[in-house]
Design a protein around this motif. Structure first.
Motif, mmCIF file in Angstrom:
data_model
loop_
_atom_site.group_PDB
_atom_site.id
_atom_site.type_symbol
_atom_site.label_atom_id
_atom_site.label_comp_id
_atom_site.label_asym_id
_atom_site.label_seq_id
_atom_site.Cartn_x
_atom_site.Cartn_y
_atom_site.Cartn_z
ATOM 1 N N SER A 180 -22.353 -55.912 66.183
ATOM 2 C CA SER A 180 -22.689 -57.881 66.065
ATOM 3 C C SER A 180 -23.888 -57.817 64.769
ATOM 4 O O SER A 180 -23.677 -58.984 64.637
ATOM 5 C CB SER A 180 -23.156 -58.282 67.457
ATOM 6 N N THR A 181 -24.680 -56.386 64.488
ATOM 7 C CA THR A 181 -25.400 -57.255 63.483
ATOM 8 C C THR A 181 -25.221 -55.986 62.216
ATOM 9 O O THR A 181 -24.487 -54.537 62.899
ATOM 10 C CB THR A 181 -26.496 -57.192 64.422
ATOM 11 N N VAL A 182 -25.638 -55.312 61.284
ATOM 12 C CA VAL A 182 -25.938 -54.580 60.550
ATOM 13 C C VAL A 182 -28.035 -54.423 60.125
ATOM 14 O O VAL A 182 -27.858 -55.319 59.921
ATOM 15 C CB VAL A 182 -25.447 -54.408 59.599
ATOM 16 N N SER A 183 -27.404 -53.084 59.934
ATOM 17 C CA SER A 183 -29.377 -52.932 58.969
ATOM 18 C C SER A 183 -29.041 -52.928 57.790
ATOM 19 O O SER A 183 -28.057 -52.388 57.031
ATOM 20 C CB SER A 183 -30.261 -51.950 59.620
ATOM 21 N N LEU A 184 -30.599 -52.996 56.949
ATOM 22 C CA LEU A 184 -30.285 -52.657 55.261
ATOM 23 C C LEU A 184 -29.939 -51.646 55.085
ATOM 24 O O LEU A 184 -28.995 -50.368 54.213
ATOM 25 C CB LEU A 184 -31.956 -52.869 55.017
ATOM 26 N N GLU A 185 -30.262 -50.437 55.705
ATOM 27 C CA GLU A 185 -29.351 -48.655 56.070
ATOM 28 C C GLU A 185 -28.345 -48.825 56.275
ATOM 29 O O GLU A 185 -27.343 -47.739 55.419
ATOM 30 C CB GLU A 185 -30.495 -47.805 57.295
ATOM 31 N N ASP A 186 -27.922 -50.067 56.750
ATOM 32 C CA ASP A 186 -25.809 -49.438 57.176
ATOM 33 C C ASP A 186 -25.926 -49.933 55.998
ATOM 34 O O ASP A 186 -23.810 -49.226 55.594
ATOM 35 C CB ASP A 186 -25.828 -50.523 58.029
ATOM 36 N N LEU A 187 -25.893 -49.924 54.377
ATOM 37 C CA LEU A 187 -25.538 -50.452 53.464
ATOM 38 C C LEU A 187 -24.712 -49.172 52.730
ATOM 39 O O LEU A 187 -24.395 -48.744 51.929
ATOM 40 C CB LEU A 187 -26.264 -50.953 52.795
ATOM 41 N N ALA A 188 -25.373 -47.899 53.170
ATOM 42 C CA ALA A 188 -25.154 -46.715 52.842
ATOM 43 C C ALA A 188 -24.332 -46.199 53.147
ATOM 44 O O ALA A 188 -23.260 -45.667 52.513
ATOM 45 C CB ALA A 188 -26.732 -45.173 52.832
ATOM 46 N N GLN A 189 -22.996 -47.246 54.074
ATOM 47 C CA GLN A 189 -21.610 -46.659 54.554
ATOM 48 C C GLN A 189 -20.989 -47.558 54.534
ATOM 49 O O GLN A 189 -20.073 -47.420 54.303
ATOM 50 C CB GLN A 189 -21.708 -47.228 56.272
ATOM 51 N N VAL A 190 -21.059 -48.582 52.678
ATOM 52 C CA VAL A 190 -19.750 -49.606 52.053
ATOM 53 C C VAL A 190 -20.149 -49.304 51.140
ATOM 54 O O VAL A 190 -21.414 -48.971 50.433
ATOM 55 C CB VAL A 190 -20.939 -51.185 52.537
ATOM 56 N N THR A 191 -19.476 -49.801 50.523
ATOM 57 C CA THR A 191 -19.507 -50.039 48.472
ATOM 58 C C THR A 191 -19.315 -51.186 47.926
ATOM 59 O O THR A 191 -18.544 -52.453 49.342
ATOM 60 C CB THR A 191 -17.866 -49.059 48.041
ATOM 61 N N LEU A 192 -21.035 -51.545 47.652
ATOM 62 C CA LEU A 192 -20.784 -53.010 47.258
ATOM 63 C C LEU A 192 -20.009 -52.855 45.954
ATOM 64 O O LEU A 192 -20.423 -52.326 44.948
ATOM 65 C CB LEU A 192 -22.312 -53.147 47.347
ATOM 66 N N LEU A 193 -19.664 -53.985 46.178
ATOM 67 C CA LEU A 193 -19.305 -54.303 44.499
ATOM 68 C C LEU A 193 -19.869 -55.288 43.951
ATOM 69 O O LEU A 193 -20.978 -55.676 44.332
ATOM 70 C CB LEU A 193 -17.870 -55.587 45.302
ATOM 71 N N ARG A 194 -19.579 -54.568 42.328
ATOM 72 C CA ARG A 194 -20.702 -55.496 41.396
ATOM 73 C C ARG A 194 -20.621 -56.551 41.111
ATOM 74 O O ARG A 194 -19.411 -57.526 41.242
ATOM 75 C CB ARG A 194 -20.755 -54.753 40.651
ATOM 76 N N MET A 195 -21.485 -57.683 40.188
ATOM 77 C CA MET A 195 -21.306 -58.646 39.646
ATOM 78 C C MET A 195 -21.396 -58.150 38.800
ATOM 79 O O MET A 195 -21.396 -57.159 37.630
ATOM 80 C CB MET A 195 -22.012 -59.429 40.406
ATOM 81 N N PRO A 196 -21.500 -58.561 36.913
ATOM 82 C CA PRO A 196 -21.148 -58.778 36.123
ATOM 83 C C PRO A 196 -21.989 -58.269 35.617
ATOM 84 O O PRO A 196 -23.324 -59.003 35.765
ATOM 85 C CB PRO A 196 -20.414 -60.524 35.452
ATOM 86 N N SER A 197 -22.710 -57.639 34.212
ATOM 87 C CA SER A 197 -24.406 -57.793 33.907
ATOM 88 C C SER A 197 -24.622 -59.123 33.241
ATOM 89 O O SER A 197 -25.581 -58.710 32.729
ATOM 90 C CB SER A 197 -23.867 -56.103 32.841
ATOM 91 N N SER A 198 -23.755 -59.692 32.576
ATOM 92 C CA SER A 198 -24.868 -60.982 32.138
ATOM 93 C C SER A 198 -24.950 -62.223 33.229
ATOM 94 O O SER A 198 -26.428 -62.561 32.598
ATOM 95 C CB SER A 198 -23.728 -61.898 32.082
ATOM 96 N N VAL A 199 -25.193 -61.435 35.080
ATOM 97 C CA VAL A 199 -25.847 -61.760 35.368
ATOM 98 C C VAL A 199 -27.409 -61.029 35.824
ATOM 99 O O VAL A 199 -28.154 -60.373 34.715
ATOM 100 C CB VAL A 199 -24.951 -61.865 36.906
ATOM 101 N N PRO A 200 -28.618 -61.487 35.924
ATOM 102 C CA PRO A 200 -29.658 -61.164 35.809
ATOM 103 C C PRO A 200 -29.678 -60.513 36.085
ATOM 104 O O PRO A 200 -29.649 -60.323 37.933
ATOM 105 C CB PRO A 200 -30.653 -62.430 36.167
ATOM 106 N N GLN A 201 -30.520 -59.273 35.821
ATOM 107 C CA GLN A 201 -31.364 -58.084 36.275
ATOM 108 C C GLN A 201 -31.785 -57.991 37.903
ATOM 109 O O GLN A 201 -31.800 -57.548 38.577
ATOM 110 C CB GLN A 201 -32.012 -57.219 35.802
#
Length: 299
Positions: A180-201
């Motif tokens: 029903s919810t996730v935590s920030l630690e759960d991000l280690a279990q997924v692959t995050l898609l990236r945005m272009p390098s033109s987006v601010p750091q």
């Protein structure tokens, strides 16, 4: 010729009285007299005929006046136009936005803005992720409504207009989607898609962190150049992405699940505009959007 010499000459030529010219320019009569004498030495001929009773232009003075006036009128008109553009609210304003929630707020803000500034014309269009900083800085936009954080010295950051719960968009087939919810630690279990390098750091670090709060590494996947492309990749099982809860209203898909991140701060949105492009119109439109935002919170 110096500017003050031109002003002194024109004032005497139009007033035909040294004292009145001095009052008009708020300087001493002596300063006016010195300026005119300096010009006459420069040209090698008198510009005015002076007697105890009258002041009149000489033929050379008349020619100089006739040649200067059209140019002076152009300069004054240019100054007036620049002043109106900077201080006035009439005219065109180009507003960009990222995402459906931002677009909806801009439409409401436009109604408020037009009611208060009927002489203004608002033109708006959606900004794609791939345009990045250079697109946002371009002359195509006077201001852009985008997500935070933005930390760029040449950009003004307006107040927060939208604050939404931070969520994780992931494939419906992913094991985490059953929660029903996730935590920030759960991000280690997924692959995050990236945005272009033109987006601010600053935005990249906020949405696509390298590590969880406890230091676990987070995998990064392919780059998506638009949000629809992002959702297509998520639905295809290629990765996940951190989003705001507007997705549950505007971007529902059968192959994508949205789960609240229970220990994450909200996603915030607001206008940014270039310092060099700040005008009364920009400030007034930002104020109209702030009125809409505050009205929403009070509902």
């Amino acid at each position: 010729m110096e500017r003050y010499e031109i002003e002194a000459f024109l004032a005497v030529a139009e007033e035909l009285h040294f004292g009145h010219a001095a009052e008009r320019l708020r300087v001493s009569t002596g300063r006016i007299s010195q300026s005119i004498k300096g010009l006459e030495r420069h040209f090698g001929a008198p510009l005015f005929e002076r007697t105890s009773r009258r002041v009149a232009l000489t033929p050379i003075g008349r020619q100089l006046y006739d040649d200067l006036v059209p140019g002076l009128r152009q300069v004054r008109a240019a100054v007036d136009r620049a002043t109106a553009a900077a201080r006035g609210t009439d005219g065109k304003i180009d507003v960009g936005f990222v995402g459906a929630a931002a677009g909806q707020l801009i439409l409401e803000a436009t109604e408020v803005f037009r009611s208060e500034h009927p002489g203004a014309e608002v033109r708006f269009r959606e900004v794609q992720i791939s345009e990045g900083l250079e697109g946002w800085r371009s002359n195509a936009y006077d201001m852009v409504l985008i997500s935070r954080p933005i930390d760029e010295p040449d950009l003004v950051t307006g107040p927060t207009l939208i604050s939404e719960e931070r969520m994780l968009a992931l494939p419906r087939s992913h094991p985490l989607a059953a929660k029903s919810t996730v935590s920030l630690e759960d991000l280690a279990q997924v692959t995050l898609l990236r945005m272009p390098s033109s987006v601010p750091q600053s935005v990249l670090s906020d949405r696509i962190p390298d590590f969880t709060p406890r230091g676990l590494p987070i995998r990064h996947g392919p780059v998506a150049h638009t949000f629809q492309e992002m959702l297509a990749l998520i639905g295809a099982g290629r990765g996940a992405f951190v989003v705001g809860d507007q997705v549950t209203r505007f971007y529902l898909r059968p192959d994508v699940s949205y789960l609240p991140i229970r220990d994450a701060p909200p996603v915030e949105w607001g206008f940014v505009w270039r310092v060099a492009r700040e005008t009364a119109r920009v400030r007034a439109f930002n104020e109209a959007a702030l009125q809409v935002s505050e009205s929403r919170r009070n509902r």
